[in-house]
Structures are given as structure tokens and as C-alpha cells.
Design an enzyme around this catalytic site. Structure first.
Site, PDB file in Angstrom:
ATOM      1  N   ASP A  77       0.863  -1.168   0.000  1.00 63.92           N
ATOM      2  CA  ASP A  77       0.000   0.000   0.000  1.00 63.92           C
ATOM      3  C   ASP A  77       0.914   1.236   0.000  1.00 63.92           C
ATOM      4  OD1 ASP A  77      -2.145   1.665  -0.056  1.00 63.92           O
ATOM      5  OD2 ASP A  77      -3.218   0.705   1.585  1.00 63.92           O
TER       6      ASP A  77
HETATM    7  C1  BGC Z   1      -5.022   3.226   0.068  1.00 67.89           C
HETATM    8  C2  BGC Z   1      -5.258   2.185  -0.996  1.00 67.89           C
HETATM    9  C3  BGC Z   1      -5.096   2.806  -2.366  1.00 67.89           C
HETATM   10  C4  BGC Z   1      -3.719   3.420  -2.454  1.00 67.89           C
HETATM   11  C5  BGC Z   1      -3.407   4.020  -3.795  1.00 67.89           C
HETATM   12  C6  BGC Z   1      -3.742   3.993  -0.143  1.00 67.89           C
HETATM   13  O1  BGC Z   1      -3.625   5.063   0.723  1.00 67.89           O
HETATM   14  O2  BGC Z   1      -5.009   2.587   1.331  1.00 67.89           O
HETATM   15  O3  BGC Z   1      -6.535   1.613  -0.848  1.00 67.89           O
HETATM   16  O4  BGC Z   1      -5.296   1.834  -3.345  1.00 67.89           O
HETATM   17  O5  BGC Z   1      -3.614   4.433  -1.471  1.00 67.89           O
HETATM   18  O6  BGC Z   1      -4.117   5.165  -4.016  1.00 67.89           O
END
Ligand code: BGC
Length: 755
Positions: free
Chosen positions: A301
């Protein structure tokens, strides 16, 4: 604590879920054939072997590195020096870069100016539509219609791929039992079976059965895992979960994603019992790869690898990178740490085989997408213009929004409203708020595309005088607009009061300690309802709200969630009876925040509630029951259930049983009912949940029409983990329940005899 165990049991559980879903689905999935299997593609392997043999260690680490674009008023831009990084092979993929032109230009730099010409992968959060925004996932789950969810994902894929996107970070398949957690809006609710059904549908919708087509993209099951367990419902916090709950509640939807052929996974931000998911080989190598045989890519993530320093499990960036890679995280999203790993390999601190296996997975994904064949396949300005927000896409968004709306209360059949009203007052801070129609994570959605509830009502009631008053805002305590609002209400035949949370009150980092209506909206409702006019409350929100006062006092309540680009048309068609509501809650609504966590598949306890006995489970200041239970939702017609029967009253362990029930539409309108089947293992080795969903079916019935609805329960449906965590059927008595929600059901007992 999570401990190692034998893997096969969990696998059969999910196989059974998937089989059951297929069996009960009201119509066949459109992508019925299995995803193409590239695993034995010799040509692909030879191609990748050859490419990897020519890559430097630095270029390999570059393939594992994701950079982000951001948007300014000229469109997407990359960080300073980003183009040089692409040329030098230091970036393998991008987050949040889209648009046919932009992706074309960046791709050109990669394939024409980098040494090995390896194309880039463009990823984006396409969560509930790309330009055509569908209801938020919790709303989609309320449809209990996997086919419609699959279609929504397919349309999102068509639009996103035309804008150059190869990879979406969806579906979010986290079970959520805590409505304080803002991310509850992004998932499918609280139940493993429903969540698995929606996951499978969505993966099929995004990926189709041939990834090399220019209208399919990589899906991503996120966030692995148990993110929904975070304490206090506070984002990024720590979680605790037992192995049993992990396997029975939090893992099934992820396993269903693997069975559906999902190509990628994303690690979760949280730690579980002190082990951050980004550094957890038990989860990512043990369960995901060894037990479930997942061959695809795992992405971190956003800065999740760097955050291992904050977690306190690594004291240098390099050690954080080594831990994550060794745990099985292939791509480094935004920490820019994997680019530093060559030094670790050279110093003998990291075996290059870890890098090689991750690079291979990245290249396989690019190969499957057809990018080595034609790196520009997905960036077509012409398609982008033609396939965006088409009439058909809007129609699909409206239909799914209609299915996702849940009728919570309808006293004296106030709804549907007559189309012959002279005047209607539309009141409330969300009545004409286009951003909130779309909800959070709206990808390339534009507020100006959204039909607000006010606009929708105006176009569906052309001959009615419609007065709009905002009444109050969501964020402050100003009640000065109340007088104008009550005045408008007093002069109208009916009032539509649109309340809730604005879209930035749910999703990532949007957690609340209260789940009440924010601001002075409840007071506005009191003032409007005191006019004694027919008042319909329409809620727009991303989480279950505690609305006990409204439940007691409002004549009618409609849960619309964030319905998407067609919000106003869908809501108007429901309120005016063009469509009969059929949505059912995918999550329990608490009476107050103090009841959280509250979910339908809880255990019975040693002292189940007994009104006559103080020393049974209870609160001093509240009932323990929810305000609205899981699976609940009303219709403008009514459905009667009778003649529940089992093909056998007793079966042998390992056998199946047929369950049938008659469902009759005994009202005056046609409508759809979601028939739900639950079981309870009455006496187990361990205490089993009081109800567990094992099947559901949407049936459409004309007035007076009756239908016999069939379900088949197999060995796996009766199986559970015993005290020793062995997956098996425990012979004994089971109760089978069928009904229109998790509480109001008919039931029959079944005896399973041991061998
Ligand atoms: C979120 C994810 C997301 C990623 C990319 C993160 O902060 O937890 O769900 O896919 O950002 O935007």
C-alpha cells in the site's frame, strides 16, 4: 494468535462458497469461462527469461518501483526527474496517472528511451466506476446482485482502459464490522459470503477472461488482511484477530478473489498482533502463495514499506525493504526503497532470488496485458472520447443505484409518492450536492456529470412546483436556515429531506467517533417533522448511521448511500414508484456507537439475553438488538414465506440437502425479493455463530405470483473449524433459516449423522 495449520481445509471452504454463489445466482455470469491460463505459456517464459538475463540488478529493482503522478490544472504531471528515472529504468509502474495522451507520452519515454524498452504499468484507484460513477461499494453490495456488480466493474474497465489504465486497486474485500471506520464505504459489508459473491463478480468484471484485450485490466484484492479489525475503528491502527476469526471471517473473500483469478493483491497498512502486514511472511507467503497457490503480484500500500520504520520493526530503510520483499511484497508503492536494494544484494544481506521472483511477476503481468506486443494498446484518445460516460453506461449506473437503495421505513405506505402533487419541498444539505452523489474515490468522475436529487426530482415531476431550501450545512451548528425550511415544508404537499454525511466523511482516513447525523441535521429533521407534513428522509452516507430518533419519528426513510452519477434519477424513480426498492442492508445498523462492534453472525454467549434475568448479556441504557439487522430492507409490496422444507430431516455426514421455500408476492406491486438462507450449528466443538449466511437469491415476482425457491446445502456449507482448527462437519443438529432478512425467518431442524 495466528498459528500455522494445515491449508487445505480453508481452500475447500471457499470452493464451496463459490459453488454456492454460482448455484444461487439468479442469472448466469456473462464471463462464464475461466480466465485464460498463462502459467504454462512457454513463449512467455522464454521471453521473460531472456529479458531478465539482460537486466542489471538496478533495472530489476526499477521494475519493482512504483512512482505517482499527481494532477494540477494542466492535467497529470510526474515528479521532477521522473522522466529521467523512466529512461534509466528506475520506475516500473505509475499510480494515478491516466488519460490517453499522458499515458501515451510516458509509455513512449519508457519504450523508446530506456535501455531495455520495457513498458510501464499504469495503475489507478478505479473503485466504483471511472468516469461513469456507480454507487459506492457498500451501496453496490446492498443490491445483492452479483451480475449487476460485475457489469459495473466491466464498464469501469472499459472506460479506464481507454484512458490508459492497466490496473485498478479494486475490489476492496475487507470485512467491516465497525462503522466508525471510514473505509466501510469501500467494501461489501460484514458478511463473508456476500462479500465473496461481490468480490468474484467484481474481479470477473474488471479482468474478463482475456487480459490482453484492450478493455480489461488487472484487479487487486485489498487490503491483505484484517484491516477491518483495527482498534477503535481508527484508520491505520493495529488489529487483533484470532486464527479462527481470521479464517472464518476475514480470509474467505480474499480466497474467493484468488479462486476467481484475481491477478494482484495489496498488503494492508495495519499490523496484526504486532506483525505489520507488509512484513508478514505467514500471510503473504504462507497463506496466500503456499496455501492458496496465488501466482500473481503483491503490491505494497502507499508508502507501506517505509512505514515499517514507524511500526518499529526495522531501523533502516534498507532493512524495511528487505523485510517487505522477503515477506512477499513484490512492488514498492511510493516508498522508493526497493531502488536501494542493490546495495543489500551486493553486501550479501539479500539473496537476489527474492528480487528475481518479484521482477518475474511484474513482467508476467505486463506480458499478460499484451504490453510487450503493443505498449500503446490501452491509450487511445478516440476510444477515450467514445467510451466515456455513454448513454448505456449511465443507464447501467442508474439501474444499479436503484437496486442499491434500501427502504428502511415506510409508515402507512407513504411511499411511493404520487406524481400528481402540486408542490414538494426538497430540503437538506445534500439535496443538491453533486460531489456527494459520486461519493469518495470517484476516479475520473466529475461533479458536473452528477444528477443531484433536486435535479432528478425536477425532471421526474415536471408539473409539480418544487421548492428547494438547504436548511443547514453539514459542518456547522448554524440553525438560521431552519425557519425558511419549515416555511417551505408547511406550504408543500410533501417534503423530501435529504440528510447524511458529505462524501469526505467516509473512506480512507475518514473515521468518526460518533455515527450520528453530523451537525444540526437531526434538529433540522425534528423541525421539519414537527410540521406534520408527509416527510420522506433520504439518507446519503458512507457508513451505517445511528438514526434511532428518525426511526421512531420520520414517516419514511430511504437509505441511498452515495448512488453515483445517476443519483437523482435513481432516487426520484424510487420515491415516485417507477421502481420498487429491493436493496437489503449488507451491514448491521447499530442504535448507537456504543454497540459497536455489532454484527449478525455473533456467538450466542453463555448468557444470551433474557428480559427476565438481569444477569444475561445486556446494556443498562440500550437494547442489545440493532436498529436494522443485516439483510433488512422493505419493499412497496410484501412477500410472504411459507412451506419451508428440507429434502431430508436427517442426512449423513458428507451428504447434501435440498432446501425449498415458497415465496409469494402478496402485495399489489411487482417487486424483487432477496431470499436469504442462514444456518446455525446448534451444538459444536466450539461455540458457533447464531446465524451464518449460506445462500441468497434475488427473485422477481408479479403481484400474487408465488415461486418455489431452491437452495442446495453441501458438506462444505455445514463444515467449520473444530477446536483443533480442522475443517470438518461436526455431526449433530443444525437449524436452517430462510427469510427476507437475518431476523425474520422460517426455520427447520436438520440432523447430520456421523459416519
Ligand atoms: C489506500 C489504498 C489505495 C492506495 C493508492 C492507499 O492510501 O489505502 O486503498 O489503493 O492508497 O491510491
Amino acid at each position: 494468535m495466528i498459528r500455522l495449520k494445515s491449508w487445505t481445509a480453508g481452500f475447500s471452504f471457499i470452493t464451496s462458497l463459490t459453488a454456492l454463489l454460482m448455484a444461487v445466482s439468479s442469472s448466469a455470469y456473462t464471463t462464464s469461462s475461466a480466465p485464460l491460463n498463462y502459467r504454462n505459456d512457454t513463449q512467455m517464459n522464454e521471453f521473460i527469461d531472456d529479458l531478465m538475463s539482460r537486466m542489471t540488478l538496478e533495472e530489476k529493482c526499477g521494475q519493482l518501483t512504483m512512482s505517482a503522478g499527481h494532477w494540477n490544472n494542466t492535467g497529470p504531471v510526474v515528479k521532477q526527474g521522473g522522466l529521467d528515472d523512466i529512461k534509466e529504468g528506475r520506475i516500473g509502474s505509475f499510480l494515478s496517472v491516466y488519460g490517453a495522451d499522458m499515458t501515451y507520452q510516458l509509455q513512449q519515454v519508457a519504450v523508446e528511451n530506456s535501455r531495455l524498452h520495457i513498458p510501464l504499468l499504469f495503475s489507478h484507484d478505479v473503485i466504483h466506476g471511472f468516469r461513469t460513477i456507480f454507487p459506492v461499494p457498500i451501496g453496490q453490495a446492498s443490491s445483492w446482485d452479483p451480475d449487476a456488480v460485475e457489469e459495473a466493474a466491466h464498464i469501469a474497465a472499459v472506460e479506464a482502459t481507454a484512458s490508459g489504465v492497466h490496473w485498478t486497486y479494486a475490489p476492496m474485500v475487507d470485512i467491516a464490522r465497525d462503522p466508525r471506520w471510514g473505509r466501510i464505504v469501500e467494501g461489501w459489508g460484514e458478511d463473508p459470503l456476500l462479500c465473496s459473491a461481490m468480490t468474484v463478480a467484481s474481479v470477473h468484471g474488471y479482468q474478463g477472461n482475456d487480459l490482453s484485450r484492450s478493455d480489461t485490466l488487472l484487479a487487486c484484492a485489498k487490503h491483505f488482511v484484517a484491516y477491518g479489525t483495527i482498534e477503535g475503528g481508527r484508520d491505520y491502527n493495529s488489529g487483533e484477530v484470532t486464527e479462527r476469526t481470521l479464517r472464518e471471517v476475514y480470509l474467505p473473500s480474499f480466497h474467493a478473489a484468488v479462486d476467481a483469478g484475481v491477478e494482484t493483491f495489496m498488503s494492508a497498512f495495519n499490523d496484526i498482533g504486532g506483525v505489520p502486514c507488509h512484513a508478514n511472511p505467514y500471510l503473504t507467503r504462507g497463506i496466500l502463495r503456499d496455501e492458496w497457490a496465488f501466482p500473481g503480484l503483491v503490491v505494497s500500500d502507499y508508502t507501506g514499506i517505509k512505514e515499517l520504520l514507524n511500526h518499529g520493526v526495522a531501523d533502516t530503510r534498507e532493512k524495511a525493504g528487505i523485510r517487505a520483499l522477503k515477506a512477499g511484497v513484490d512492488i514498492d508503492m511510493l516508498s522508493d526503497i526497493y531502488n536501494e536494494l542493490p546495495a543489500a544484494v551486493k553486501a550479501g544481506d539479500l539473496d537476489i532470488s527474492y528480487i528475481d521472483e518479484a521482477v518475474r511477476r511484474v513482467l508476467v503481468a505486463k506480458y499478460k496485458l499484451g504490453l510487450f506486443e503493443d505498449p500503446y494498446r490501452y491509450c487511445s484518445g478516440k476510444k477515450e472520447a467514445q467510451q466515456s460516460l455513454t448513454h448505456e453506461h449511465r443507464a447501467a449506473a442508474r439501474e444499479l443505484a436503484e437496486k442499491s437503495i434500501v427502504l428502511l421505513k415506510n409508515n402507512n405506505a407513504l411511499l411511493p409518492l404520487s406524481k400528481n402533487m402540486d408542490s414538494v419541498a426538497v430540503i437538506g444539505p445534500l439535496a443538491d450536492e453533486p460531489h456527494s452523489c459520486l461519493g469518495s474515490w470517484a476516479a475520473a468522475g466529475k461533479a458536473e456529470d452528477a444528477v443531484t436529487i433536486l435535479t432528478g426530482l425536477k425532471s421526474h415531476l415536471p408539473d409539480t412546483q418544487i421548492t428547494y431550501v438547504q436548511g443547514c450545512s453539514i459542518d456547522d451548528d448554524d440553525t438560521s436556515g431552519f425557519a425558511e425550511a419549515t416555511n417551505a415544508a408547511n406550504q408543500a404537499d410533501a417534503v423530501i429531506l435529504v440528510l447524511g454525511e458529505h462524501r469526505d466523511m467516509s473512506a480512507e482516513a475518514k473515521c468518526r467517533t460518533s455515527i450520528d447525523l453530523p451537525g444540526v441535521q437531526n434538529d433540522l429533521a425534528k423541525a421539519i417533522i414537527a410540521t406534520e407534513k408527509p416527510v420522506v428522509v433520504v439518507l446519503m452516507n458512507g457508513r451505517p448511521l445511528s438514526i434511532s430518533w428518525l426511526e421512531e419519528n420520520a414517516p419514511a426513510i430511504v437509505e441511498a448511500w452515495y448512488p453515483g452519477v445517476e443519483a437523482g434519477n435513481a432516487v426520484a424513480r424510487i420515491l415516485l414508484g417507477d421502481v420498487n426498492p429491493s436493496g437489503k442492508l449488507p451491514v448491521t445498523f447499530p442504535r448507537s456507537v456504543g454497540q459497536i462492534p455489532i454484527y449478525y453472525n455473533h456467538r450466542n454467549t453463555g448468557r444470551p439475553f433474557d428480559a427476565a434475568d438481569t444477569y444475561t448479556t445486556r446494556y443498562l441504557d440500550s437494547p442489545i438488538t440493532p436498529l436494522y439487522p443485516f439483510g433488512y430492507g422493505l419493499s412497496y409490496t410484501s412477500f410472504a414465506y411459507d412451506a419451508l422444507s428440507l429434502s431430508e430431516a436427517e442426512i449423513n455426514e458428507g451428504d447434501s440437502v435440498e432446501v425449498t421455500v415458497n415465496v409469494t408476492n402478496d402485495g399489489e406491486r411487482e417487486g424483487s425479493e432477496v431470499v436469504q438462507l442462514y444456518i446455525r450449528d446448534l451444538v459444536g466443538d466450539t461455540a458457533r455463530p447464531v446465524r451464518e449466511l449460506r445462500g441468497f437469491k434475488r427473485v422477481f415476482l408479479l403481484p400474487g405470483e408465488a415461486r418455489t425457491v431452491h437452495f442446495t446445502l453441501t458438506e462444505d456449507d455445514f463444515s467449520c473449524y473444530d477446536a483443533a482448527m480442522t475443517w470438518r462437519v461436526e455431526p449433530g443438529r443444525f437449524q436452517i433459516f430462510v427469510g427476507g432478512n437475518s431476523v425474520d425467518t422460517l426455520s427447520k431442524e436438520l440432523l447430520i449423522k456421523g459416519k
